[in-house]
Design a protein around this motif. Structure first.
Motif, PDB file in Angstrom:
ATOM      1  N   VAL A  89       0.843  -1.202   0.000  1.00 16.54           N
ATOM      2  CA  VAL A  89       0.000   0.000   0.000  1.00 16.54           C
ATOM      3  C   VAL A  89       0.878   1.253   0.000  1.00 16.54           C
ATOM      4  O   VAL A  89       0.607   2.215  -0.719  1.00 16.54           O
ATOM      5  N   THR A  90       1.961   1.221   0.775  1.00 21.61           N
ATOM      6  CA  THR A  90       2.883   2.363   0.842  1.00 21.61           C
ATOM      7  C   THR A  90       3.462   2.666  -0.532  1.00 21.61           C
ATOM      8  O   THR A  90       3.494   3.826  -0.964  1.00 21.61           O
ATOM      9  N   LYS A  91       3.911   1.638  -1.236  1.00 21.26           N
ATOM     10  CA  LYS A  91       4.467   1.840  -2.585  1.00 21.26           C
ATOM     11  C   LYS A  91       3.429   2.458  -3.505  1.00 21.26           C
ATOM     12  O   LYS A  91       3.741   3.360  -4.287  1.00 21.26           O
ATOM     13  N   GLU A  92       2.207   1.973  -3.420  1.00 25.73           N
ATOM     14  CA  GLU A  92       1.137   2.478  -4.276  1.00 25.73           C
ATOM     15  C   GLU A  92       0.888   3.971  -4.012  1.00 25.73           C
ATOM     16  O   GLU A  92       0.772   4.764  -4.949  1.00 25.73           O
ATOM     17  N   VAL A  93       0.843   4.345  -2.752  1.00 25.89           N
ATOM     18  CA  VAL A  93       0.584   5.744  -2.392  1.00 25.89           C
ATOM     19  C   VAL A  93       1.739   6.641  -2.808  1.00 25.89           C
ATOM     20  O   VAL A  93       1.544   7.684  -3.444  1.00 25.89           O
ATOM     21  N   PHE A 152       2.710  10.085  -6.133  1.00 23.92           N
ATOM     22  CA  PHE A 152       3.360  11.395  -6.055  1.00 23.92           C
ATOM     23  C   PHE A 152       4.755  11.412  -6.665  1.00 23.92           C
ATOM     24  O   PHE A 152       5.181  12.424  -7.199  1.00 23.92           O
ATOM     25  N   LEU A 153       5.467  10.297  -6.576  1.00 30.04           N
ATOM     26  CA  LEU A 153       6.848  10.256  -7.044  1.00 30.04           C
ATOM     27  C   LEU A 153       7.056   9.266  -8.184  1.00 30.04           C
ATOM     28  O   LEU A 153       8.179   8.884  -8.475  1.00 30.04           O
ATOM     29  N   GLY A 154       5.991   8.867  -8.828  1.00 28.78           N
ATOM     30  CA  GLY A 154       6.078   7.826  -9.847  1.00 28.78           C
ATOM     31  C   GLY A 154       6.459   8.289 -11.227  1.00 28.78           C
ATOM     32  O   GLY A 154       6.239   7.582 -12.191  1.00 28.78           O
ATOM     33  N   GLY A 155       7.009   9.468 -11.358  1.00 27.63           N
ATOM     34  CA  GLY A 155       7.457   9.934 -12.675  1.00 27.63           C
ATOM     35  C   GLY A 155       6.296  10.085 -13.635  1.00 27.63           C
ATOM     36  O   GLY A 155       5.345  10.786 -13.360  1.00 27.63           O
ATOM     37  N   SER A 156       6.360   9.408 -14.764  1.00 34.43           N
ATOM     38  CA  SER A 156       5.339   9.548 -15.802  1.00 34.43           C
ATOM     39  C   SER A 156       3.975   9.035 -15.340  1.00 34.43           C
ATOM     40  O   SER A 156       2.954   9.383 -15.905  1.00 34.43           O
ATOM     41  N   LYS A 157       3.966   8.212 -14.292  1.00 37.44           N
ATOM     42  CA  LYS A 157       2.690   7.720 -13.764  1.00 37.44           C
ATOM     43  C   LYS A 157       1.938   8.815 -13.018  1.00 37.44           C
ATOM     44  O   LYS A 157       0.746   8.720 -12.808  1.00 37.44           O
ATOM     45  N   ASN A 158       2.650   9.828 -12.611  1.00 35.39           N
ATOM     46  CA  ASN A 158       2.079  10.896 -11.815  1.00 35.39           C
ATOM     47  C   ASN A 158       1.241  11.802 -12.706  1.00 35.39           C
ATOM     48  O   ASN A 158       1.723  12.417 -13.639  1.00 35.39           O
TER      49      ASN A 158
END
Length: 114
Positions: free
Chosen positions: A96-100, A104-110
Motif C-alpha cells: 500500500v505504501t508503494k502504491e501511495v 506522487f513520485l512515480g514519474g510519468s505515472k504521476n
C-alpha cells in the motif's frame, strides 16, 4: 546510496526478512543487507543493534549465544512466531505504501507531471 532517513522505518522489517531465512548475527546481517542492496543501503552498527534491542523487547526476535570467535561469543538472533506475523503484516503495508508514494513520485505515472 539511499538515505537512512528514508529507510529508517523499515529497518526492523529488513532485519526480520533476513532472519526468516535462518538465525544470524549482527555482522552477517549487515553484510547481507549490503550485498542484497548492491551497496545502496549500508546499515550503521548503532542502528542495527538498536533494532535488535527494539525487536527483542517486542518479542519479535530472541538472542542467544553462539560460537566463539577470537575469544568472544557471537550473539545470534532468531525470529519468533510473533516476529513473523509482524513481518507479514509489514509486507502487506509496504504494498500500500508503494502504491501511495508512486502516486506522487512515480514519474510519468504521476498525473500532475502531464
Amino acid at each position: 546510496m539511499i538515505s537512512s532517513d528514508i529507510i529508517r522505518g523499515y529497518n526492523d522489517s529488513i532485519i526480520l526478512s533476513i532472519l526468516i531465512d535462518g538465525d544470524s548475527y549482527g555482522y552477517e546481517i549487515s553484510k547481507k543487507i549490503r550485498k542484497i542492496t548492491d551497496e545502496k543501503y549500508i546499515i550503521k552498527e548503532t542502528t542495527l543493534y538498536s533494532a535488535f534491542t527494539r525487536l527483542s523487547k517486542k518479542g519479535y526476535i530472541i538472542a542467544y549465544p553462539g560460537e566463539e570467535t577470537f575469544g568472544k561469543k557471537r550473539t545470534y538472533y532468531k525470529i519468533t512466531s510473533e516476529g513473523l506475523a509482524f513481518y507479514l503484516e509489514k509486507e502487506k503495508e509496504w504494498e500500500v505504501t508503494k502504491e501511495v508514494v508512486d502516486k506522487f513520485l512515480g514519474g510519468s505515472k504521476n498525473e500532475y507531471n502531464k
